[in-house]
Design an enzyme around this catalytic site. Structure first.
Site, PDB file in Angstrom:
ATOM      1  N   TYR A  51       0.830  -1.199   0.000  1.00  0.00           N
ATOM      2  CA  TYR A  51       0.000   0.000   0.000  1.00  0.00           C
ATOM      3  C   TYR A  51       0.871   1.258   0.000  1.00  0.00           C
ATOM      4  O   TYR A  51       1.366   1.702   1.048  1.00  0.00           O
ATOM      5  CB  TYR A  51      -0.933   0.022   1.216  1.00  0.00           C
ATOM      6  CG  TYR A  51      -1.861  -1.174   1.310  1.00  0.00           C
ATOM      7  CD1 TYR A  51      -2.192  -1.945   0.197  1.00  0.00           C
ATOM      8  CD2 TYR A  51      -2.424  -1.540   2.530  1.00  0.00           C
ATOM      9  CE1 TYR A  51      -3.035  -3.027   0.288  1.00  0.00           C
ATOM     10  CE2 TYR A  51      -3.280  -2.624   2.631  1.00  0.00           C
ATOM     11  CZ  TYR A  51      -3.576  -3.371   1.502  1.00  0.00           C
ATOM     12  OH  TYR A  51      -4.417  -4.450   1.606  1.00  0.00           O
ATOM     13  N   HIS A 131       0.055 -12.376   1.512  1.00  0.00           N
ATOM     14  CA  HIS A 131      -0.724 -11.446   0.701  1.00  0.00           C
ATOM     15  C   HIS A 131      -0.735 -11.869  -0.769  1.00  0.00           C
ATOM     16  O   HIS A 131       0.309 -11.898  -1.426  1.00  0.00           O
ATOM     17  CB  HIS A 131      -0.097 -10.046   0.828  1.00  0.00           C
ATOM     18  CG  HIS A 131      -0.980  -8.934   0.377  1.00  0.00           C
ATOM     19  ND1 HIS A 131      -0.504  -7.637   0.230  1.00  0.00           N
ATOM     20  CD2 HIS A 131      -2.301  -8.885   0.062  1.00  0.00           C
ATOM     21  CE1 HIS A 131      -1.503  -6.860  -0.158  1.00  0.00           C
ATOM     22  NE2 HIS A 131      -2.594  -7.608  -0.269  1.00  0.00           N
TER      23      HIS A 131
END
Length: 303
Positions: A51, A131
């Site tokens: 992110y 992830h």
């Protein structure tokens, strides 16, 4: 002995937007969003190196400094490595001298956690998620998971799991490993219930589920259905379905996003939902929607 699992608050704060997802967010606005989440009782905060190429982690760590009693989740699978400064190609409005490098090896996972701790300014992380291992399933199962389990045993992590936009691979993790948590994005919503087999297995095995992507990237985020589904233009048939659901909701005095937030929490495996926000106003709106009761009659009509 495994450490006690962290207690997840019903509502979680998703940190992708304060990593400048799609558009820039100022430091002050990012801090205000985290402060608003805290003030509304949110105690689960989710982030990832992905992110904003570390921006979300740095901002979230700074905003939570000096506070206690929260659960912080970050992720592994993408290392940040030096590169020529350039605009980020993955949708975050940042320009850095870093790029992402897929790495689900044991050494890569440990390095990822160690580097995340530096960015976060923390000695340990409550929850680490593997992830998006979609194209790296075997390495994630054979290397990333055992390394995270070892780090959990060492006390660097309190819980471990997997976070994806699909349900089939997480089902393997639930069945073949000793994970604590699954974060499932967009696959158990008002419009897409394909992840139900995963949730049923999680409930049977005592694995907690964090539901993310409950608005399916925008289609369910407003009172009138939006224009995007899974980060792409929404097909006409889905817009039509969402419009019909919105009409049913309206008959029961409920808005479409209110129902979208409430729906996943009806399943016993779902412990928390994570909602991304870039401003304090968005945070407060989401919290207010989550607090409004939804009548059982609505669920009965939706089926």
């Amino acid at each position: 002995m495994k450490p006690a699992r962290p207690v997840l608050s019903r509502l979680g704060f998703g940190g992708a937007p304060i990593g400048n997802l799609y558009t820039e967010v100022s430091d002050d606005d990012a801090r205000a969003a985290v402060d608003a989440a805290w003030d509304t009782g949110t105690r689960l905060f989710d982030t990832a190196p992905h992110y904003g190429l570390g921006l979300s982690e740095r901002r979230l760590g700074a905003a939570l400094a000096g506070r206690s009693g929260y659960v912080l989740s970050t992720k592994v699978g993408r290392l940040l490595v030096p590169a020529e400064p350039a605009p980020d190609p993955d949708g975050f409005a940042v320009t850095t001298g870093l790029r992402r490098q897929w790495d689900f090896s044991a050494a890569g996972v440990r390095r990822s956690i160690e580097e995340s701790l530096v960015r976060l300014g923390l000695p340990a992380v409550d929850l680490a998620l593997i992830h998006d291992p979609d194209d790296h399933a075997e390495q994630a199962l054979d290397e990333a998971y055992p390394e995270l389990a070892a780090m959990r045993d060492e006390g660097l992590l309190r819980a471990i799991g997997v976070g994806t936009n699909q349900w089939e691979l997480p089902l393997r993790f639930v069945q073949e490993t000793d994970i604590d948590v699954v974060m499932l994005a967009g696959r158990y919503t008002l419009l897409d219930r394909t992840g139900l087999p995963l949730l049923e297995e999680c409930a049977a095995r005592g694995v907690q589920v964090i539901a993310a992507g409950v608005f399916n990237s925008g289609l369910l985020a407003t009172d009138e259905p939006g224009a995007t589904f899974n980060y792409a233009p929404a097909p006409a048939e889905l817009v039509d379905r969402a419009s019909k659901i919105a009409g049913i909701c309206a008959r029961h005095g409920v808005t479409l996003p209110q129902a979208a937030i409430a729906f996943p929490l009806r399943h016993p495996a779902v412990a928390s939902i994570v909602l991304g926000a870039r401003t304090a106003d968005e945070v407060r709106r989401n919290a207010a929607l989550a607090d409004r009761p939804v009548p059982d009659e609505l669920w009965e009509e939706l089926g």
